[in-house]
Design an enzyme around this catalytic site. Sequence first.
Site, mmCIF file in Angstrom:
data_model
loop_
_atom_site.group_PDB
_atom_site.id
_atom_site.type_symbol
_atom_site.label_atom_id
_atom_site.label_comp_id
_atom_site.label_asym_id
_atom_site.label_seq_id
_atom_site.Cartn_x
_atom_site.Cartn_y
_atom_site.Cartn_z
ATOM 1 N N GLU A 183 34.985 83.396 61.370
ATOM 2 C CA GLU A 183 33.757 84.177 61.058
ATOM 3 C C GLU A 183 32.633 83.017 60.817
ATOM 4 O O GLU A 183 32.730 81.890 60.437
ATOM 5 C CB GLU A 183 34.043 84.641 59.608
ATOM 6 C CG GLU A 183 32.899 85.689 59.223
ATOM 7 C CD GLU A 183 33.185 86.323 57.894
ATOM 8 O OE1 GLU A 183 32.506 87.325 57.506
ATOM 9 O OE2 GLU A 183 34.267 86.133 57.268
ATOM 10 N N LYS A 219 29.392 93.282 61.362
ATOM 11 C CA LYS A 219 30.066 93.566 60.362
ATOM 12 C C LYS A 219 29.726 94.715 59.740
ATOM 13 O O LYS A 219 28.754 95.219 59.261
ATOM 14 C CB LYS A 219 30.390 92.306 59.337
ATOM 15 C CG LYS A 219 31.445 92.299 58.316
ATOM 16 C CD LYS A 219 31.458 91.152 57.717
ATOM 17 C CE LYS A 219 32.909 90.812 56.681
ATOM 18 N NZ LYS A 219 32.748 89.723 55.842
ATOM 19 N N CYS A 275 36.681 89.735 58.891
ATOM 20 C CA CYS A 275 37.222 89.274 57.828
ATOM 21 C C CYS A 275 37.442 90.908 56.649
ATOM 22 O O CYS A 275 38.589 91.130 56.637
ATOM 23 C CB CYS A 275 36.288 88.461 57.052
ATOM 24 S SG CYS A 275 36.836 87.341 55.586
ATOM 25 N N PRO A 304 38.272 57.343 36.702
ATOM 26 C CA PRO A 304 38.718 56.788 35.129
ATOM 27 C C PRO A 304 40.157 57.479 35.077
ATOM 28 O O PRO A 304 40.434 58.513 35.169
ATOM 29 C CB PRO A 304 37.779 57.607 34.104
ATOM 30 C CG PRO A 304 36.696 57.993 35.059
ATOM 31 C CD PRO A 304 37.123 58.135 36.216
ATOM 32 N N LEU A 305 41.066 56.265 35.118
ATOM 33 C CA LEU A 305 42.639 56.797 34.884
ATOM 34 C C LEU A 305 43.072 56.442 33.643
ATOM 35 O O LEU A 305 43.264 55.382 33.182
ATOM 36 C CB LEU A 305 43.281 55.882 36.332
ATOM 37 C CG LEU A 305 44.882 56.094 36.142
ATOM 38 C CD1 LEU A 305 45.260 57.621 36.581
ATOM 39 C CD2 LEU A 305 45.498 55.108 37.294
ATOM 40 N N SER A 306 43.289 57.423 32.752
ATOM 41 C CA SER A 306 43.617 57.539 31.486
ATOM 42 C C SER A 306 45.269 57.129 31.180
ATOM 43 O O SER A 306 45.810 57.059 29.905
ATOM 44 C CB SER A 306 43.312 58.856 30.687
ATOM 45 O OG SER A 306 43.901 59.818 31.028
ATOM 46 N N GLY A 328 47.108 60.005 31.514
ATOM 47 C CA GLY A 328 47.576 61.281 31.206
ATOM 48 C C GLY A 328 47.890 62.148 32.300
ATOM 49 O O GLY A 328 47.841 61.565 33.530
ATOM 50 N N ASP A 370 46.393 64.766 33.668
ATOM 51 C CA ASP A 370 45.272 65.260 34.587
ATOM 52 C C ASP A 370 44.797 64.100 35.539
ATOM 53 O O ASP A 370 44.606 64.519 36.609
ATOM 54 C CB ASP A 370 44.134 65.653 33.511
ATOM 55 C CG ASP A 370 44.468 67.175 32.778
ATOM 56 O OD1 ASP A 370 45.463 67.564 33.225
ATOM 57 O OD2 ASP A 370 43.957 67.147 31.669
ATOM 58 N N SER A 371 44.389 62.916 34.704
ATOM 59 C CA SER A 371 43.796 62.125 35.691
ATOM 60 C C SER A 371 44.972 61.332 36.607
ATOM 61 O O SER A 371 44.743 61.187 37.850
ATOM 62 C CB SER A 371 43.372 60.697 34.800
ATOM 63 O OG SER A 371 44.144 60.117 34.150
#
Length: 714
Positions: free
Chosen positions: A57, A126, A187, A367-369, A371, A373-374
């Site tokens: 598309e 469309k 689509c 920023p690598l903590s 945990g 998430d990072s």
Amino acid sequence: MKSELEIRESRKMGRKVVVAVCTLNQWALDFEGNLRRILESIQEAKEQGALYRTGPELEICGYSCEDHFHEPDTFLHSWQVLAELLKSSTCQDILIDVGMPVQHRNVSYNCRVVFLNKKILLVRPKMMMCEDGNYRESRWFSCWTKERQIEDYFLPRMIANITNQTTVPIGDGVIATKDTCIGFEICEELWNPQSRHIPLGLDGVEIISNGSGSYMELRKAYVTVDLVKSATFKSGGAYLFSNLRGCDGQRIYFNGCSCVAVNGNIVSRGLQFALQDVEVTTATIDLEDIRSYRNKIRSRSHVAASNPPFPRITIDFALSDDSDMCLIVNRPIEWKYLTPEEEIALGPACWLWDYLRRSGQGGFFLPLSGGVDSSSTACIVFSMCTLICEAVERGESHVLDDVRRVVCDSEYTPKNPKELCNKLLVTCYMASENSSQETNQRAKQLASEIGSYHFPVLIDTAVKAVVGIFQAATGLIPKFKSNGGCVRENLALQNIQARVRMVLSYLFAQLMLWVQGRPGCLLVLGSSNVDEALRGYLTKYDCSSADVNPIGGISKTDLKSFLLYATNRYRLPALSDILEAPPTAELEPLAEGKITQTDEQDMGMTYAELSEFGRLRKMHSCGPYGMFEKLLHTWSERTPQEVADKVKHFFRCYAINRHKMTVLTPSYHAETYSPDDNRFDHRPFLYPVNWHWQFRQIDESVSLMTKIQETESA
């Protein structure tokens, strides 16, 4: 020597055609690049023997031009690209349709333009707009509402000079070749309950193409596949689905999966996630199989006999030829779906690569903590590096060219993902006096395993300087709650640490390549998940504020599953310790060196509960009272009062923190309950925090249920 299968196939009578569906990684407003990729796809389709090529598309201008569709320039440049296609020798002797915006009688339409040998055959607008999720198509386009009608479209002079045509048909028509008939959906028309493929099939249209811009969400790949299969199951025929791939300038990722279905079965398919900018998927179809299949469905034939006809544009061209008996027809194949963990490993990685190579920057800063998430964000970058190295090993030269441009080294060739990651990812553990040795060590070990350029820093000096400014201005010193401070003091001191990390992130992102003697800057990566955004469990303008966030649309539960998968897939043993550790922000003082703060305790709800709240709020459109009613049954093991307390707590937090969504870092869209403000989630950011009316209804229901339970127990 022919195989037995080839000999058997060559004896079968019937008209066989080769068709091509194309997956293109287009970019909004990159007319030059988009033209190059379209031409490459046409060339590949011809080399694979196809005489009909269809694509995704709005492939000429890019799907996500959005308000640029209000600009005349977008239409002008689209026609200029089409002019180049019409003039190109690559486009000779093959039937082609491309997607582009067209204005007809001062109305803008999202169209397919069909052409053959410098002649435009049909402009097909469309007929059904997509308005849900991340789509807002009627803001820029109108539906073509004149069913089974075509009109004269007056061509721009630049096109008329090439085609020697003044007008061409525009509208709900089909193309009749010497041997078959081709119709079109765009689509959303596949998704709509009144899909056009049904009346098209009843009118004898045997090949239906769909140029699409369909984006991914976790666990949703089967939806498109089932729709494509069902489009030809009830009424027979061939369905050609061409989809975009990549990040074309938005939070969404178009996930490819272009395919061909015949009589209810997938016979050919493309990849879901890949770094290829151009992927051409062909299929050989026996038209007699379609005719036989349809003729056997007697009820369909009876309905088709009275079906109103579509306007047919007849052309002197055939998709089959006298040598078609040598072609081997594609047989049904099984569609193997990726797991959610694989989708997380591949989708955000491809999205990040698109963003990096098109942004002109030199890599990422994270920023690598230590945990979940990072660490998930770091693993996604490592997955990106893995995909790049695999593509380079396969000889995909455009990927290597992009790598060399990003690292500013024309001779560089990555040796392995770890070595490449060292060039593309800088990680930093930003420690304060409240950080534990355990998280520091986990971050260091993971960085070592993925190869990122890693270093630790202490932020206490900067934090104390900020507090010192406040003290100088007010004469007061805020304290943590554990040291005798109030809730406001405690929260303010936590937020200072979080915001200092954001400031330092951008400082390092701008200067780390300078430190390494390389030109350019880095993109700052965010690492807050979708559940924390929903709850507002983040500091406004802390290190959740970044340039892009690959996990911002993914739940904590899915991220944990992804890390478990990544432990084995990428051989990262450091992830085992990260998964076992309780999630913590580490913003409050430690007790004898140990953390005293956990995320779920701070939030007053679990991540599993947050996911439940998010789905009910967004997917099921529940307000406080509706959510309470549904959770009474879902959480039947809890008392009505417990359910009520949880629901009211969520909505209070949601109301207080909703304003944070206005500055949420642009995130990879992956989850159907994303709270992404003004894109996917159109809700206010200022709410009545106490929800007086709604909560009173909940309280009255709890009271009534309690009385009923007391009466029954008596």
